[in-house]
Design a protein around this motif. Sequence first.
Motif, PDB file in Angstrom:
ATOM      1  N   ILE A  43       0.756   2.165  -2.063  1.00  0.00           N
ATOM      2  CA  ILE A  43       1.024   0.939  -2.820  1.00  0.00           C
ATOM      3  C   ILE A  43       1.839  -0.037  -1.995  1.00  0.00           C
ATOM      4  O   ILE A  43       1.604  -1.258  -2.045  1.00  0.00           O
ATOM      5  N   LYS A  44       2.774   0.461  -1.206  1.00  0.00           N
ATOM      6  CA  LYS A  44       3.564  -0.424  -0.335  1.00  0.00           C
ATOM      7  C   LYS A  44       2.662  -1.157   0.654  1.00  0.00           C
ATOM      8  O   LYS A  44       2.861  -2.340   0.936  1.00  0.00           O
ATOM      9  N   ARG A  45       1.671  -0.459   1.182  1.00  0.00           N
ATOM     10  CA  ARG A  45       0.720  -1.103   2.088  1.00  0.00           C
ATOM     11  C   ARG A  45      -0.091  -2.160   1.360  1.00  0.00           C
ATOM     12  O   ARG A  45      -0.389  -3.226   1.903  1.00  0.00           O
ATOM     13  N   LEU A  46      -0.457  -1.865   0.128  1.00  0.00           N
ATOM     14  CA  LEU A  46      -1.201  -2.837  -0.679  1.00  0.00           C
ATOM     15  C   LEU A  46      -0.334  -4.056  -0.983  1.00  0.00           C
ATOM     16  O   LEU A  46      -0.806  -5.198  -0.932  1.00  0.00           O
ATOM     17  N   ALA A  49      -0.229  -6.371   1.877  1.00  0.00           N
ATOM     18  CA  ALA A  49      -1.484  -7.103   2.053  1.00  0.00           C
ATOM     19  C   ALA A  49      -1.674  -8.195   1.006  1.00  0.00           C
ATOM     20  O   ALA A  49      -2.612  -8.980   1.102  1.00  0.00           O
ATOM     21  N   GLY A  50      -0.780  -8.234  -0.005  1.00  0.00           N
ATOM     22  CA  GLY A  50      -0.861  -9.283  -1.020  1.00  0.00           C
ATOM     23  C   GLY A  50      -1.365  -8.832  -2.372  1.00  0.00           C
ATOM     24  O   GLY A  50      -1.563  -9.664  -3.268  1.00  0.00           O
ATOM     25  N   CYS A  51      -1.591  -7.534  -2.561  1.00  0.00           N
ATOM     26  CA  CYS A  51      -2.092  -7.025  -3.836  1.00  0.00           C
ATOM     27  C   CYS A  51      -1.169  -7.453  -4.981  1.00  0.00           C
ATOM     28  O   CYS A  51       0.051  -7.313  -4.903  1.00  0.00           O
ATOM     29  N   ASP A  52      -1.758  -7.972  -6.045  1.00  0.00           N
ATOM     30  CA  ASP A  52      -0.977  -8.456  -7.190  1.00  0.00           C
ATOM     31  C   ASP A  52      -0.732  -7.372  -8.232  1.00  0.00           C
ATOM     32  O   ASP A  52       0.322  -7.336  -8.874  1.00  0.00           O
ATOM     33  N   ILE A  76       5.020  -4.303  -7.703  1.00  0.00           N
ATOM     34  CA  ILE A  76       3.922  -4.933  -8.431  1.00  0.00           C
ATOM     35  C   ILE A  76       3.595  -4.127  -9.687  1.00  0.00           C
ATOM     36  O   ILE A  76       3.892  -2.935  -9.765  1.00  0.00           O
ATOM     37  N   PRO A  77       2.980  -4.766 -10.680  1.00  0.00           N
ATOM     38  CA  PRO A  77       2.627  -4.058 -11.912  1.00  0.00           C
ATOM     39  C   PRO A  77       1.643  -2.918 -11.665  1.00  0.00           C
ATOM     40  O   PRO A  77       0.807  -2.988 -10.758  1.00  0.00           O
ATOM     41  N   LEU A  78       1.748  -1.901 -12.513  1.00  0.00           N
ATOM     42  CA  LEU A  78       0.924  -0.705 -12.368  1.00  0.00           C
ATOM     43  C   LEU A  78       0.086  -0.483 -13.625  1.00  0.00           C
ATOM     44  O   LEU A  78       0.604  -0.527 -14.751  1.00  0.00           O
ATOM     45  N   ILE A  79      -1.204  -0.266 -13.422  1.00  0.00           N
ATOM     46  CA  ILE A  79      -2.137   0.037 -14.507  1.00  0.00           C
ATOM     47  C   ILE A  79      -2.497   1.519 -14.443  1.00  0.00           C
ATOM     48  O   ILE A  79      -2.817   2.042 -13.368  1.00  0.00           O
ATOM     49  N   ALA A  80      -2.458   2.188 -15.575  1.00  0.00           N
ATOM     50  CA  ALA A  80      -2.886   3.581 -15.654  1.00  0.00           C
ATOM     51  C   ALA A  80      -4.346   3.636 -16.084  1.00  0.00           C
ATOM     52  O   ALA A  80      -4.719   3.071 -17.109  1.00  0.00           O
ATOM     53  N   ASP A  81      -5.160   4.309 -15.303  1.00  0.00           N
ATOM     54  CA  ASP A  81      -6.588   4.420 -15.573  1.00  0.00           C
ATOM     55  C   ASP A  81      -6.852   5.709 -16.350  1.00  0.00           C
ATOM     56  O   ASP A  81      -6.621   6.807 -15.834  1.00  0.00           O
ATOM     57  N   THR A 239     -15.794   1.761  -0.733  1.00  0.00           N
ATOM     58  CA  THR A 239     -15.557   3.134  -0.301  1.00  0.00           C
ATOM     59  C   THR A 239     -14.843   3.042   1.041  1.00  0.00           C
ATOM     60  O   THR A 239     -15.439   3.212   2.105  1.00  0.00           O
ATOM     61  N   ARG A 240     -13.559   2.747   0.956  1.00  0.00           N
ATOM     62  CA  ARG A 240     -12.805   2.343   2.151  1.00  0.00           C
ATOM     63  C   ARG A 240     -11.316   2.396   1.823  1.00  0.00           C
ATOM     64  O   ARG A 240     -10.930   2.578   0.671  1.00  0.00           O
ATOM     65  N   ASP A 241     -10.488   2.213   2.827  1.00  0.00           N
ATOM     66  CA  ASP A 241      -9.055   2.044   2.609  1.00  0.00           C
ATOM     67  C   ASP A 241      -8.863   0.903   1.612  1.00  0.00           C
ATOM     68  O   ASP A 241      -9.393  -0.188   1.790  1.00  0.00           O
ATOM     69  N   PRO A 242      -8.109   1.123   0.514  1.00  0.00           N
ATOM     70  CA  PRO A 242      -7.966   0.070  -0.493  1.00  0.00           C
ATOM     71  C   PRO A 242      -7.373  -1.233   0.032  1.00  0.00           C
ATOM     72  O   PRO A 242      -7.608  -2.294  -0.563  1.00  0.00           O
ATOM     73  N   VAL A 243      -6.646  -1.183   1.139  1.00  0.00           N
ATOM     74  CA  VAL A 243      -6.117  -2.423   1.716  1.00  0.00           C
ATOM     75  C   VAL A 243      -7.255  -3.362   2.094  1.00  0.00           C
ATOM     76  O   VAL A 243      -7.128  -4.586   1.998  1.00  0.00           O
ATOM     77  N   GLU A 244      -8.396  -2.799   2.503  1.00  0.00           N
ATOM     78  CA  GLU A 244      -9.556  -3.628   2.848  1.00  0.00           C
ATOM     79  C   GLU A 244     -10.034  -4.412   1.630  1.00  0.00           C
ATOM     80  O   GLU A 244     -10.543  -5.528   1.748  1.00  0.00           O
TER      81      GLU A 244
END
Length: 361
Positions: A43-46, A49-52, A76-81, A239-244
């Motif tokens: 999550i820190k990497r995300l 990268a600008g993840c909201d 950043i806010p967290l959603i539980a799936d 299907t990749r690193d989520p940062v992408e």
Amino acid sequence: MIIRRQTHKIMVGSVPVGGGAPIAVQSMTNTDTAKVSETVAQIKRLEAAGCDIVRVAVLDLEAATAIKAIQDQISIPLIADIHFDYRLAIASMENGADCIRINPGNLGGEEKTKQVVEAARMHKVSIRVGVNSGSIEKDLLKKHGYPSPENTTALIESALRNVRLVEKYGLTDIKISIKSSDVLTTISSYQQISKAIDYPLHLGVTEAGGLIAGTVKSSVALGILLSQGIGDTLRISLTRDPVEEIRVGFELLRSLKIRERGPELISCPTCGRTKIDLFGLAEEVERFVQTMVSPLKVAVMGCVVNGPGEAKQADIGVAGGNGVGIIFKKGKIWKKVDENELMAVFMAELKKMDKEALNNC
């Protein structure tokens, strides 16, 4: 100019979604949520990268309980799936989830959905009603058939049925997604539901594929919808690193002039005039600009002949030659450098300009 569809605003933690708020770019971790340190690190990497907004999978009570420790370490806010077990939705909210993603149709009946909605109201948590073409109720499939671009009725009716159930128990802090792995079905479904409700819409193509296929499919579907003013938040599923996913999401928004974050990178496709390792140079520059926030325009060009001219609008650029390269600014040569020193000199100047740009913001 894109005129965005007016929607009801909800909050996902501290991030507004809908109601004219900036389109939020989301991703989802692929770690075991119960492994707190690994999940936080991703999550820190995300975040960098600008993840909201980030979503985590909650497969069991251990994962639901881990949300509290994760929330204590992220910004950043967290959603539980959630799928199938309504108790995990309630436990996730008790441990600090800012939003839950559910398909009310698979929670085990109306009474269990009622308990989830009541918990969401108590904890002031928003709900994403997420319907996929692969998870539509059997009675709707029997009645309307499997979704296609020409027939999205089952998807639309499933979403509306589940939204009405959440509304029935007093919650209107809702956003909706109606994803398909088929691009044309996705486009048609969102176009149709946008006419039926004013809730914010989360855009995405589910199971889109790897970097190339997933980027193309998502960009086509989401690009068309966004250009029509449809969409309040999005995820590029790869299907990749989520940062992408974050990188592609922001590039998509930038291309439509909807939202910009960080520099714009321009690079040429190379040709026979290229005499340096442009691919390596472009990749290194791209890795660095992902960490930048200032709105500089950066160019990486293959040859000295055309570089400054083709990229004359760039704030700073680099172009290769035979054993040497040039660094240019706004189309004018700033410095000529030996090839083995080119990257170091260019990166040093880029970092300096990034710092100056931030100080002037």
